[in-house]
Enzyme design. Structure first.
Site, PDB file in Angstrom:
ATOM      1  N   CYS A 291       0.839  -1.208   0.000  1.00 55.73           N
ATOM      2  CA  CYS A 291       0.000   0.000   0.000  1.00 55.73           C
ATOM      3  C   CYS A 291       0.869   1.251   0.000  1.00 55.73           C
ATOM      4  O   CYS A 291       0.459   2.293  -0.510  1.00 55.73           O
ATOM      5  CB  CYS A 291      -0.942  -0.007   1.181  1.00 55.73           C
ATOM      6  SG  CYS A 291      -0.086  -0.196   2.731  1.00 55.73           S
TER       7      CYS A 291
HETATM    8  P1  NAD Z   1      -9.798  -6.526  -1.183  1.00 56.50           P
HETATM    9  O1  NAD Z   1     -10.494  -5.318  -0.689  1.00 56.50           O
HETATM   10  O2  NAD Z   1     -10.252  -7.132  -2.452  1.00 56.50           O
HETATM   11  O3  NAD Z   1      -9.887  -7.697  -0.093  1.00 56.50           O
HETATM   12  C1  NAD Z   1      -9.474  -7.486   1.256  1.00 56.50           C
HETATM   13  C2  NAD Z   1     -10.181  -8.482   2.153  1.00 56.50           C
HETATM   14  O4  NAD Z   1     -11.590  -8.225   2.148  1.00 56.50           O
HETATM   15  C3  NAD Z   1     -10.021  -9.955   1.752  1.00 56.50           C
HETATM   16  O5  NAD Z   1      -9.897 -10.731   2.925  1.00 56.50           O
HETATM   17  C4  NAD Z   1     -11.347 -10.248   1.058  1.00 56.50           C
HETATM   18  O6  NAD Z   1     -11.681 -11.627   1.088  1.00 56.50           O
HETATM   19  C5  NAD Z   1     -12.310  -9.448   1.913  1.00 56.50           C
HETATM   20  N1  NAD Z   1     -13.579  -9.099   1.251  1.00 56.50           N
HETATM   21  C6  NAD Z   1     -13.840  -9.035  -0.079  1.00 56.50           C
HETATM   22  N2  NAD Z   1     -15.113  -8.631  -0.277  1.00 56.50           N
HETATM   23  C7  NAD Z   1     -15.660  -8.430   0.947  1.00 56.50           C
HETATM   24  C8  NAD Z   1     -16.927  -7.959   1.410  1.00 56.50           C
HETATM   25  N3  NAD Z   1     -17.902  -7.635   0.573  1.00 56.50           N
HETATM   26  N4  NAD Z   1     -17.113  -7.840   2.739  1.00 56.50           N
HETATM   27  C9  NAD Z   1     -16.143  -8.147   3.603  1.00 56.50           C
HETATM   28  N5  NAD Z   1     -14.911  -8.582   3.237  1.00 56.50           N
HETATM   29  C10 NAD Z   1     -14.677  -8.723   1.926  1.00 56.50           C
HETATM   30  O7  NAD Z   1      -8.246  -6.124  -1.228  1.00 56.50           O
HETATM   31  P2  NAD Z   1      -7.028  -6.995  -1.746  1.00 56.50           P
HETATM   32  O8  NAD Z   1      -7.126  -7.108  -3.231  1.00 56.50           O
HETATM   33  O9  NAD Z   1      -6.937  -8.243  -0.925  1.00 56.50           O
HETATM   34  O10 NAD Z   1      -5.779  -6.062  -1.349  1.00 56.50           O
HETATM   35  C11 NAD Z   1      -5.289  -5.034  -2.141  1.00 56.50           C
HETATM   36  C12 NAD Z   1      -5.802  -3.702  -1.647  1.00 56.50           C
HETATM   37  O11 NAD Z   1      -5.464  -3.519  -0.273  1.00 56.50           O
HETATM   38  C13 NAD Z   1      -5.179  -2.516  -2.367  1.00 56.50           C
HETATM   39  O12 NAD Z   1      -6.167  -1.573  -2.679  1.00 56.50           O
HETATM   40  C14 NAD Z   1      -4.223  -1.937  -1.336  1.00 56.50           C
HETATM   41  O13 NAD Z   1      -3.934  -0.577  -1.485  1.00 56.50           O
HETATM   42  C15 NAD Z   1      -4.928  -2.218  -0.070  1.00 56.50           C
HETATM   43  N6  NAD Z   1      -3.989  -2.214   1.049  1.00 56.50           N
HETATM   44  C16 NAD Z   1      -3.997  -1.145   1.906  1.00 56.50           C
HETATM   45  C17 NAD Z   1      -3.099  -1.093   2.966  1.00 56.50           C
HETATM   46  C18 NAD Z   1      -3.085   0.077   3.932  1.00 56.50           C
HETATM   47  O14 NAD Z   1      -2.581  -0.082   5.033  1.00 56.50           O
HETATM   48  N7  NAD Z   1      -3.592   1.241   3.574  1.00 56.50           N
HETATM   49  C19 NAD Z   1      -2.202  -2.153   3.158  1.00 56.50           C
HETATM   50  C20 NAD Z   1      -2.218  -3.206   2.261  1.00 56.50           C
HETATM   51  C21 NAD Z   1      -3.135  -3.237   1.215  1.00 56.50           C
END
Ligand code: NAD
Length: 492
Positions: A291
């Protein structure tokens, strides 16, 4: 050739409602190796709404008992967890590389930092849990107590599958809460290993469940349950918004750590070698899937040709390959869908007028043909109205924009819906301090990368990058505890 047939596929049990459960036939998730999608690394249970109900019931019992446990004893469990993680680093690092694709060196750093989180919050758990206040009423003392909030739901992404759960679990458990951890579907293995370490370190099993499963199957059961007290989420802006919508009106604590579009500014007086080394490390480590990865470079026009040359040399030297192979500097991206999405971003940028200075495609040849590889990419000729400048790619893609001087550079940094991290390269003390003042991001650095914050540094973004609650450091404790104000009249 694939070795799937020759390798035994592990069936992994997960911790639910105080017991270890395996997958029932047909209700499991396959974990695949992003460096070679033919490889099934393991199978984990795909839980259902019924499992979630039992996990909540156990978590309520667990929270009651754990919340009454002395902070010293809670801290001791966390400290033992840190040491077990270090003792078990070999199998944990191996799983991290196989399920996520990062290099062994990156996975080892992640393990060390995850252990640091348990050590840091294990120490803090001993500290006082409140303070006293003056009271104008005669014979009365008033005090403030920090109490656990109850059952915390932690939803985590795939890019740091051990670190992000550790960043949430360590402070949540230090404060006396029970946790339901929902790891990303692609990367559940190290979360389960983390739960093993915690239980082996003495955490009562009902205090933690690791809810492996598909978001679509279990997210409603997780979020709609009235026993939920707080949600901490790291992931995409889309899912973050859906979580805020689904819990709105319920007075729940919600912490969201979301996307970034992190800029590094290089001024004309910068040490260009230091800037280039730092930018390449911050942009391409973990194939840009951090991120806080640097994805925008804002460079003073007077030094842009020199900086580009240094960046190109370094990017060409990055060896692309499976994370487990010695010599690999950059691994694959997480899955095929993401590989296509990253390349689509690049192609759209080129269609909009950007130029590919390095990379821009998948690698040629049979060696990496079955993995989710994208060559490290530098785009020039980028303008601030292009999607590549504004949208998060979350992959190994760096875009360069030329500006004239400090003020224009700062304006370009802040001209973004995101506000996670920003960095500046300069030798000028005045510009360094002005940048700390003016950058509209939660993390700001000078002559350092946008990434790489330590466990005791408060962490989190502004604007669309996150909610007001910071993670890490002592700031994290505010999210995981509620404040009770107590008065006692002892003389009348
Ligand atoms: P994502 O939002 O697709 O998924 C994150 C989590 O949410 C997973 O465990 C997923 O199974 C779950 N999820 C999916 N749909 C859901 C719903 N409707 N309700 C509840 N949970 C649900 O993200 P990703 O693709 O796993 O990760 C990448 C993203 O994470 C990027 O946008 C990145 O910038 C962000 N990120 C942010 C930070 C930070 O600290 N700001 C750190 C790491 C990653």
């Amino acid at each position: 050739m694939s070795t799937t047939a020759a390798t035994e596929i592990r069936n992994v049990e997960t911790l639910v409602a105080g017991e270890w459960r395996g997958a029932t036939q047909g209700a499991d998730l396959e974990v695949r190796d992003p460096a070679d999608l033919r490889e099934v690394v393991a199978r984990v249970p795909a839980l259902t709404a019924t499992d979630i109900d039992s996990a909540y019931a156990a978590a309520i019992r667990g929270a009651r008992a754990w919340g009454r446990t002395s902070g010293l004893d809670r801290g001791a469990v966390l400290l033992r967890t840190a040491s077990l993680l270090r003792d078990r680093s070999a199998p944990i690092v191996a799983d991290l590389v196989r399920e996520m694709g990062k290099t062994r060196a990156e996975a080892s750093i992640e393990l060390t930092k995850a252990a640091d989180f348990f050590e840091y919050y294990g120490g803090l758990a001993r500290s006082a849990t409140g303070y006293s206040l003056n009271d104008g009423r005669p014979g009365t003392t008033t005090s403030v107590r920090y109490e656990p909030v109850g059952v915390v739901l932690a939803i985590t992404p795939w890019n740091d599958p051990l670190l992000t759960p550790a960043r949430k679990l360590a402070p949540a458990l230090a404060c006396g809460n029970a946790v339901l951890l929902k790891p990303a579907t692609d990367t559940p293995l190290v979360s389960v290993r983390l739960a093993r370490a915690l239980v082996d370190a003495g955490l009562p099993a009902e205090v933690l469940s690791v809810l492996t499963g598909r978001g679509a199957d279990i997210s409603a059961a997780l979020l709609d349950d009235p026993r939920l007290a707080a949600v901490t989420f790291t992931g995409s802006n889309e899912v973050g918004a859906a979580i805020h919508a689904s819990v709105s009106g319920r007075n729940l604590r919600v912490q969201t750590e979301l996307g970034g579009k992190n800029a590094t500014v290089v001024l004309a007086d910068a040490d260009l070698t230091l800037a280039a080394d730092t930018i390449v490390a911050a942009a391409f480590a973990q194939a840009g899937q951090r991120c806080t990865a640097t994805s925008r470079v804002i460079v003073d026009r007077r030094v842009s040709a020199g900086l580009l040359q240094l960046l190109r040399t370094r990017v060409r030297a990055l060896a692309l390959g499976p994370g487990g192979e010695p010599g690999t500097a950059m691994g694959p991206v997480i899955n095929e869908r993401h590989r296509v999405a990253v390349l689509d971003h690049v192609n759209a940028a080129v269609a909009a007028g950007a130029t590919v200075a390095e990379g821009g495609t998948a690698p040629d040849g049979e060696r990496l043909a079955h993995g989710c590889f994208v060559r490290p990419t530098i785009l020039t000729g980028v303008t601030a109205d292009m999607d590549i400048w504004r949208e998060e790619v979350f992959g190994p893609v760096l875009a360069l924009l030329e500006v004239d001087g400090f003020d224009e550079a700062v304006a370009a940094v802040n001209d973004s819906e995101f506000g996670l991290a920003a960095a500046l390269f300069t030798r000028d003390l005045s510009h360094a301090n002005l940048f700390l003042d003016r950058a509209d991001t939660g993390q700001v650095a000078v002559n350092l990368p946008t990434s790489g914050w330590d466990v005791h540094h408060p962490f989190g973004g502004f604007k669309a990058s996150g909610s007001p609650f910071k993670e890490q450091g002592t700031e994290a404790l505010h999210f995981y505890s509620r404040v009770k104000t107590c008065a006692v009249r002892f003389a009348w």
